[in-house]
Write an enzyme that holds these catalytic residues in place. Structure first.
Site, PDB file in Angstrom:
ATOM      1  N   SER A   1       0.846  -1.200   0.000  1.00  0.00           N
ATOM      2  CA  SER A   1       0.000   0.000   0.000  1.00  0.00           C
ATOM      3  C   SER A   1       0.875   1.242   0.000  1.00  0.00           C
ATOM      4  O   SER A   1       1.653   1.466   0.936  1.00  0.00           O
ATOM      5  CB  SER A   1      -0.896   0.017   1.242  1.00  0.00           C
ATOM      6  OG  SER A   1      -1.439   1.319   1.402  1.00  0.00           O
TER       7      SER A   1
ATOM      8  N   HIS B   1      -1.651  -1.377  -3.944  1.00  0.00           N
ATOM      9  CA  HIS B   1      -2.878  -0.886  -3.308  1.00  0.00           C
ATOM     10  C   HIS B   1      -2.794   0.638  -3.139  1.00  0.00           C
ATOM     11  O   HIS B   1      -1.797   1.165  -2.664  1.00  0.00           O
ATOM     12  CB  HIS B   1      -2.996  -1.577  -1.946  1.00  0.00           C
ATOM     13  CG  HIS B   1      -4.260  -1.326  -1.207  1.00  0.00           C
ATOM     14  ND1 HIS B   1      -5.434  -2.016  -1.459  1.00  0.00           N
ATOM     15  CD2 HIS B   1      -4.544  -0.490  -0.186  1.00  0.00           C
ATOM     16  CE1 HIS B   1      -6.371  -1.617  -0.621  1.00  0.00           C
ATOM     17  NE2 HIS B   1      -5.875  -0.679   0.167  1.00  0.00           N
TER      18      HIS B   1
ATOM     19  N   ASP C   1      -4.843   3.920  -1.550  1.00  0.00           N
ATOM     20  CA  ASP C   1      -5.887   4.307  -0.587  1.00  0.00           C
ATOM     21  C   ASP C   1      -6.361   5.727  -0.843  1.00  0.00           C
ATOM     22  O   ASP C   1      -5.588   6.681  -0.722  1.00  0.00           O
ATOM     23  CB  ASP C   1      -5.318   4.231   0.842  1.00  0.00           C
ATOM     24  CG  ASP C   1      -5.142   2.800   1.288  1.00  0.00           C
ATOM     25  OD1 ASP C   1      -6.128   2.048   1.248  1.00  0.00           O
ATOM     26  OD2 ASP C   1      -4.008   2.438   1.676  1.00  0.00           O
TER      27      ASP C   1
ATOM     28  N   MET D   1      -8.827   8.699   0.358  1.00  0.00           N
ATOM     29  CA  MET D   1      -9.580   9.143   1.546  1.00  0.00           C
ATOM     30  C   MET D   1     -10.071  10.571   1.336  1.00  0.00           C
ATOM     31  O   MET D   1      -9.323  11.413   0.835  1.00  0.00           O
ATOM     32  CB  MET D   1      -8.672   9.099   2.769  1.00  0.00           C
ATOM     33  CG  MET D   1      -8.064   7.734   3.035  1.00  0.00           C
ATOM     34  SD  MET D   1      -6.963   7.799   4.440  1.00  0.00           S
ATOM     35  CE  MET D   1      -6.380   6.092   4.476  1.00  0.00           C
TER      36      MET D   1
ATOM     37  N   HIS E   1      -8.720   1.529  -3.389  1.00  0.00           N
ATOM     38  CA  HIS E   1      -9.608   1.385  -2.226  1.00  0.00           C
ATOM     39  C   HIS E   1     -10.221   2.748  -1.927  1.00  0.00           C
ATOM     40  O   HIS E   1      -9.546   3.641  -1.423  1.00  0.00           O
ATOM     41  CB  HIS E   1      -8.747   0.872  -1.057  1.00  0.00           C
ATOM     42  CG  HIS E   1      -9.469   0.687   0.225  1.00  0.00           C
ATOM     43  ND1 HIS E   1      -8.802   0.446   1.416  1.00  0.00           N
ATOM     44  CD2 HIS E   1     -10.795   0.687   0.528  1.00  0.00           C
ATOM     45  CE1 HIS E   1      -9.683   0.314   2.395  1.00  0.00           C
ATOM     46  NE2 HIS E   1     -10.898   0.465   1.889  1.00  0.00           N
TER      47      HIS E   1
ATOM     48  N   MET F   1     -12.161   5.125   0.144  1.00  0.00           N
ATOM     49  CA  MET F   1     -12.730   5.444   1.468  1.00  0.00           C
ATOM     50  C   MET F   1     -13.337   6.831   1.354  1.00  0.00           C
ATOM     51  O   MET F   1     -12.846   7.809   1.929  1.00  0.00           O
ATOM     52  CB  MET F   1     -11.624   5.370   2.532  1.00  0.00           C
ATOM     53  CG  MET F   1     -11.243   3.929   2.857  1.00  0.00           C
ATOM     54  SD  MET F   1      -9.676   3.820   3.721  1.00  0.00           S
ATOM     55  CE  MET F   1      -8.580   3.849   2.317  1.00  0.00           C
TER      56      MET F   1
ATOM     57  N   MET G   1     -11.566  -4.965   6.364  1.00  0.00           N
ATOM     58  CA  MET G   1     -10.690  -4.059   7.123  1.00  0.00           C
ATOM     59  C   MET G   1     -10.329  -4.726   8.442  1.00  0.00           C
ATOM     60  O   MET G   1     -11.203  -5.147   9.194  1.00  0.00           O
ATOM     61  CB  MET G   1     -11.391  -2.726   7.412  1.00  0.00           C
ATOM     62  CG  MET G   1     -11.610  -1.809   6.233  1.00  0.00           C
ATOM     63  SD  MET G   1     -10.151  -1.124   5.408  1.00  0.00           S
ATOM     64  CE  MET G   1      -9.071  -0.624   6.709  1.00  0.00           C
TER      65      MET G   1
ATOM     66  N   ASP H   1      -6.764  -5.866   5.169  1.00  0.00           N
ATOM     67  CA  ASP H   1      -6.159  -4.536   5.057  1.00  0.00           C
ATOM     68  C   ASP H   1      -6.077  -3.877   6.427  1.00  0.00           C
ATOM     69  O   ASP H   1      -7.093  -3.534   7.024  1.00  0.00           O
ATOM     70  CB  ASP H   1      -7.019  -3.698   4.093  1.00  0.00           C
ATOM     71  CG  ASP H   1      -6.390  -2.348   3.778  1.00  0.00           C
ATOM     72  OD1 ASP H   1      -5.258  -2.086   4.219  1.00  0.00           O
ATOM     73  OD2 ASP H   1      -7.060  -1.555   3.074  1.00  0.00           O
ATOM     74  N   GLY H   2      -4.831  -3.707   6.884  1.00  0.00           N
ATOM     75  CA  GLY H   2      -4.591  -2.996   8.143  1.00  0.00           C
ATOM     76  C   GLY H   2      -3.798  -3.848   9.120  1.00  0.00           C
ATOM     77  O   GLY H   2      -4.249  -4.918   9.528  1.00  0.00           O
TER      78      GLY H   2
HETATM   79  C1  DX5 Z   1      -6.137   2.131   6.041  1.00  0.00           C
HETATM   80  C2  DX5 Z   1      -5.837   1.731   4.620  1.00  0.00           C
HETATM   81  C3  DX5 Z   1      -4.758   0.735   4.512  1.00  0.00           C
HETATM   82  C4  DX5 Z   1      -3.405   1.192   4.985  1.00  0.00           C
HETATM   83  C5  DX5 Z   1      -2.799   0.006   5.683  1.00  0.00           C
HETATM   84  O1  DX5 Z   1      -7.280   2.902   6.093  1.00  0.00           O
HETATM   85  O2  DX5 Z   1      -6.972   1.175   3.988  1.00  0.00           O
HETATM   86  O3  DX5 Z   1      -4.652   0.220   3.185  1.00  0.00           O
HETATM   87  O4  DX5 Z   1      -2.544   1.611   3.967  1.00  0.00           O
HETATM   88  O5  DX5 Z   1      -1.670   0.438   6.319  1.00  0.00           O
HETATM   89  P1  DX5 Z   1      -0.844  -0.513   7.309  1.00  0.00           P
HETATM   90  O6  DX5 Z   1      -0.400  -1.691   6.521  1.00  0.00           O
HETATM   91  O7  DX5 Z   1       0.267   0.396   7.730  1.00  0.00           O
HETATM   92  O8  DX5 Z   1      -1.757  -0.887   8.447  1.00  0.00           O
HETATM   93 ZN    ZN Z   2      -6.634   0.210   1.989  1.00  0.00          ZN
END
Ligand code: DX5
Ligand code: ZN
Length: 216
Positions: A8, A33, A35, A37, A65, A67, A136, A171-172
């Protein structure tokens, strides 16, 4: 289903983004990946379609992804930017079916994501329409959080619900400790931010997480 790690870029050094992505691609990454937001669905802001466009010439799947609130309004621009997969949260719109169809009509793989408090049954009417389900394993919005242990049971229930042929992304908080148990529970795609790009050698870190996940 083949297991794969998806680094990611949220945890990457943006001043050297392409160089860092090149390192993990050279190490064998097939999925990257991204992200997105919006400061509404999650409190934080991250990046937009330009980040996807900046990576479109790598020979990888770009796993986007979303969000964001009302993700269906943004599907076309992410598809145009080069997304391979577009993942929408079931909590982010009353029109998940419409959003999933919009992703498919735009020529991308469709994915749906669940936050930790959303029950697996929220997917029961849509599971036949998606390429991936993203579970998640932290609350969305930030990298670098600790894996929520109750996720393991949820991953197993999701795998039972979706069957063997749909990608199950976790993820996470995915790292050398958590990747193995997630794999045993049924995950197939392992999103890893901090554990890969937080390491001074992302290529080597990719190998370590991939081996912990049992990727072949
Ligand atoms: C969080 C994201 C993740 C994030 C994960 O909201 O969706 O994809 O990049 O990060 P790590 O691997 O550091 O938990
Ligand atoms: Zn993500």
């Amino acid at each position: 289903m083949r297991r794969r790690v998806a680094p990611s870029i949220l945890a990457a050094d943006f001043g050297r983004l392409r160089e860092q992505v090149r390192e993990v691609v050279d190490a064998g990454a097939e999925v990257i990946h991204v992200d997105i937001m919006d400061g509404h669905f999650v409190p934080t802001l991250s990046m937009g379609p330009k980040a996807v466009e900046a990576l479109r010439d790598f020979d990888v799947l770009l796993d986007v992804h979303l969000m964001v609130e009302r993700p269906e309004r943004h599907v076309a621009e992410f598809a145009r930017a080069g997304a391979s997969t577009i993942i929408v949260h079931v909590e982010s719109t009353p029109h998940v079916h419409y959003a999933v169809q919009a992703v498919r009509e735009a020529g991308c793989n469709a994915g749906v994501a669940l936050t930790p408090s959303t029950p697996v049954e929220a997917l029961s009417e849509i599971r036949g329409d998606v390429w991936s389900v993203l579970c998640m394993t932290v609350n969305p919005g930030w990298g670098g959080q600790a894996f929520i242990p109750a996720s393991l049971d949820k991953i197993a229930r999701l795998r039972a619900l979706i069957g063997p042929d749909v990608e199950l992304e976790v993820d996470g908080g995915i790292d050398v400790q958590t990747a193995g148990p997630c794999a045993e529970a049924g995950a197939s795609l392992f999103v890893a931010g901090t554990s890969v790009f937080g390491n001074p050698d992302p290529g080597q870190a990719f190998h370590v997480v991939a081996s912990a996940a049992g990727c072949s």
